[in-house]
Write a protein that holds these residues in place. Structure first.
Motif, PDB file in Angstrom:
ATOM      1  N   LEU A 183      67.205 -31.445 112.385  1.00  0.00           N
ATOM      2  CA  LEU A 183      67.703 -30.581 113.449  1.00  0.00           C
ATOM      3  C   LEU A 183      69.087 -30.042 113.133  1.00  0.00           C
ATOM      4  O   LEU A 183      69.356 -28.857 113.316  1.00  0.00           O
ATOM      5  CB  LEU A 183      67.708 -31.334 114.783  1.00  0.00           C
ATOM      6  N   THR A 184      69.964 -30.909 112.654  1.00  0.00           N
ATOM      7  CA  THR A 184      71.314 -30.449 112.349  1.00  0.00           C
ATOM      8  C   THR A 184      71.339 -29.555 111.103  1.00  0.00           C
ATOM      9  O   THR A 184      72.213 -28.706 110.980  1.00  0.00           O
ATOM     10  CB  THR A 184      72.279 -31.628 112.158  1.00  0.00           C
ATOM     11  N   ARG A 185      70.397 -29.730 110.229  1.00  0.00           N
ATOM     12  CA  ARG A 185      70.357 -28.920 109.003  1.00  0.00           C
ATOM     13  C   ARG A 185      69.732 -27.550 109.237  1.00  0.00           C
ATOM     14  O   ARG A 185      70.207 -26.549 108.712  1.00  0.00           O
ATOM     15  CB  ARG A 185      69.561 -29.644 107.923  1.00  0.00           C
ATOM     16  N   TYR A 186      68.673 -27.476 110.022  1.00  0.00           N
ATOM     17  CA  TYR A 186      67.885 -26.247 110.098  1.00  0.00           C
ATOM     18  C   TYR A 186      68.094 -25.401 111.344  1.00  0.00           C
ATOM     19  O   TYR A 186      67.736 -24.225 111.344  1.00  0.00           O
ATOM     20  CB  TYR A 186      66.397 -26.569 109.958  1.00  0.00           C
ATOM     21  N   LEU A 187      68.648 -25.972 112.385  1.00  0.00           N
ATOM     22  CA  LEU A 187      68.844 -25.180 113.597  1.00  0.00           C
ATOM     23  C   LEU A 187      70.173 -24.438 113.555  1.00  0.00           C
ATOM     24  O   LEU A 187      71.194 -24.991 113.180  1.00  0.00           O
ATOM     25  CB  LEU A 187      68.792 -26.066 114.843  1.00  0.00           C
ATOM     26  N   ASN A 188      70.141 -23.194 113.970  1.00  0.00           N
ATOM     27  CA  ASN A 188      71.335 -22.373 114.078  1.00  0.00           C
ATOM     28  C   ASN A 188      71.765 -22.387 115.545  1.00  0.00           C
ATOM     29  O   ASN A 188      71.030 -21.914 116.421  1.00  0.00           O
ATOM     30  CB  ASN A 188      70.996 -20.948 113.618  1.00  0.00           C
ATOM     31  N   GLN A 189      72.942 -22.928 115.800  1.00  0.00           N
ATOM     32  CA  GLN A 189      73.403 -23.115 117.174  1.00  0.00           C
ATOM     33  C   GLN A 189      73.434 -21.807 117.957  1.00  0.00           C
ATOM     34  O   GLN A 189      72.944 -21.732 119.085  1.00  0.00           O
ATOM     35  CB  GLN A 189      74.780 -23.760 117.199  1.00  0.00           C
ATOM     36  N   MET A 219      61.275 -28.766 117.022  1.00  0.00           N
ATOM     37  CA  MET A 219      62.178 -29.309 118.006  1.00  0.00           C
ATOM     38  C   MET A 219      61.622 -30.587 118.607  1.00  0.00           C
ATOM     39  O   MET A 219      62.380 -31.438 119.020  1.00  0.00           O
ATOM     40  CB  MET A 219      62.412 -28.298 119.127  1.00  0.00           C
ATOM     41  N   HIS A 220      60.344 -30.687 118.601  1.00  0.00           N
ATOM     42  CA  HIS A 220      59.699 -31.850 119.207  1.00  0.00           C
ATOM     43  C   HIS A 220      59.595 -33.013 118.232  1.00  0.00           C
ATOM     44  O   HIS A 220      59.727 -34.162 118.619  1.00  0.00           O
ATOM     45  CB  HIS A 220      58.312 -31.440 119.717  1.00  0.00           C
ATOM     46  N   GLU A 221      59.364 -32.721 116.967  1.00  0.00           N
ATOM     47  CA  GLU A 221      59.085 -33.778 116.009  1.00  0.00           C
ATOM     48  C   GLU A 221      60.128 -33.932 114.908  1.00  0.00           C
ATOM     49  O   GLU A 221      60.018 -34.827 114.090  1.00  0.00           O
ATOM     50  CB  GLU A 221      57.712 -33.528 115.373  1.00  0.00           C
ATOM     51  N   GLY A 222      61.117 -33.057 114.866  1.00  0.00           N
ATOM     52  CA  GLY A 222      62.117 -33.119 113.806  1.00  0.00           C
ATOM     53  C   GLY A 222      63.006 -34.344 113.909  1.00  0.00           C
ATOM     54  O   GLY A 222      63.270 -34.855 114.993  1.00  0.00           O
ATOM     55  N   LEU A 228      71.831 -18.990 117.452  1.00  0.00           N
ATOM     56  CA  LEU A 228      70.485 -18.468 117.664  1.00  0.00           C
ATOM     57  C   LEU A 228      69.733 -19.302 118.702  1.00  0.00           C
ATOM     58  O   LEU A 228      69.040 -18.755 119.566  1.00  0.00           O
ATOM     59  CB  LEU A 228      69.722 -18.429 116.336  1.00  0.00           C
ATOM     60  N   LEU A 229      69.896 -20.607 118.638  1.00  0.00           N
ATOM     61  CA  LEU A 229      69.259 -21.482 119.627  1.00  0.00           C
ATOM     62  C   LEU A 229      69.747 -21.153 121.032  1.00  0.00           C
ATOM     63  O   LEU A 229      68.951 -21.025 121.964  1.00  0.00           O
ATOM     64  CB  LEU A 229      69.521 -22.951 119.308  1.00  0.00           C
ATOM     65  N   LEU A 230      71.049 -20.976 121.199  1.00  0.00           N
ATOM     66  CA  LEU A 230      71.594 -20.633 122.512  1.00  0.00           C
ATOM     67  C   LEU A 230      71.066 -19.287 122.992  1.00  0.00           C
ATOM     68  O   LEU A 230      70.733 -19.119 124.167  1.00  0.00           O
ATOM     69  CB  LEU A 230      73.126 -20.612 122.461  1.00  0.00           C
ATOM     70  N   GLN A 231      70.965 -18.340 122.095  1.00  0.00           N
ATOM     71  CA  GLN A 231      70.474 -17.010 122.446  1.00  0.00           C
ATOM     72  C   GLN A 231      69.007 -17.048 122.881  1.00  0.00           C
ATOM     73  O   GLN A 231      68.619 -16.390 123.841  1.00  0.00           O
ATOM     74  CB  GLN A 231      70.638 -16.070 121.253  1.00  0.00           C
ATOM     75  N   LEU A 232      68.198 -17.823 122.172  1.00  0.00           N
ATOM     76  CA  LEU A 232      66.764 -17.838 122.414  1.00  0.00           C
ATOM     77  C   LEU A 232      66.299 -18.908 123.403  1.00  0.00           C
ATOM     78  O   LEU A 232      65.133 -18.918 123.793  1.00  0.00           O
ATOM     79  CB  LEU A 232      66.019 -18.021 121.087  1.00  0.00           C
ATOM     80  N   TRP A 233      67.187 -19.803 123.807  1.00  0.00           N
ATOM     81  CA  TRP A 233      66.779 -20.926 124.645  1.00  0.00           C
ATOM     82  C   TRP A 233      66.057 -20.513 125.929  1.00  0.00           C
ATOM     83  O   TRP A 233      65.056 -21.138 126.300  1.00  0.00           O
ATOM     84  CB  TRP A 233      67.958 -21.849 124.970  1.00  0.00           C
TER      85      TRP A 233
END
Length: 52
Positions: free
Chosen positions: A9-15, A1-4, A17-22
């Protein structure tokens, strides 16, 4: 998340899951990264407020 790159980011992040784990993830990243992400994505900031 810091260096991507944007494409990474758009390819590998699952929206969903990110919202759930944020609420946990935000405690693991630095303040600058947290602020940038929450400013860029209002859903993250609102998710954090809902978890509090």
């Amino acid at each position: 998340m810091h260096e991507g790159l944007h494409d990474d980011l758009t390819r590998y992040l699952n929206q969903d899951l990110l919202l759930q784990l944020w609420p946990v993830l935000r405690t693991l990243v630095g303040r600058t990264v947290r602020t940038v992400w929450e400013d860029a994505f209002a859903q993250l900031a609102s998710r954090t407020q809902a978890a509090a």
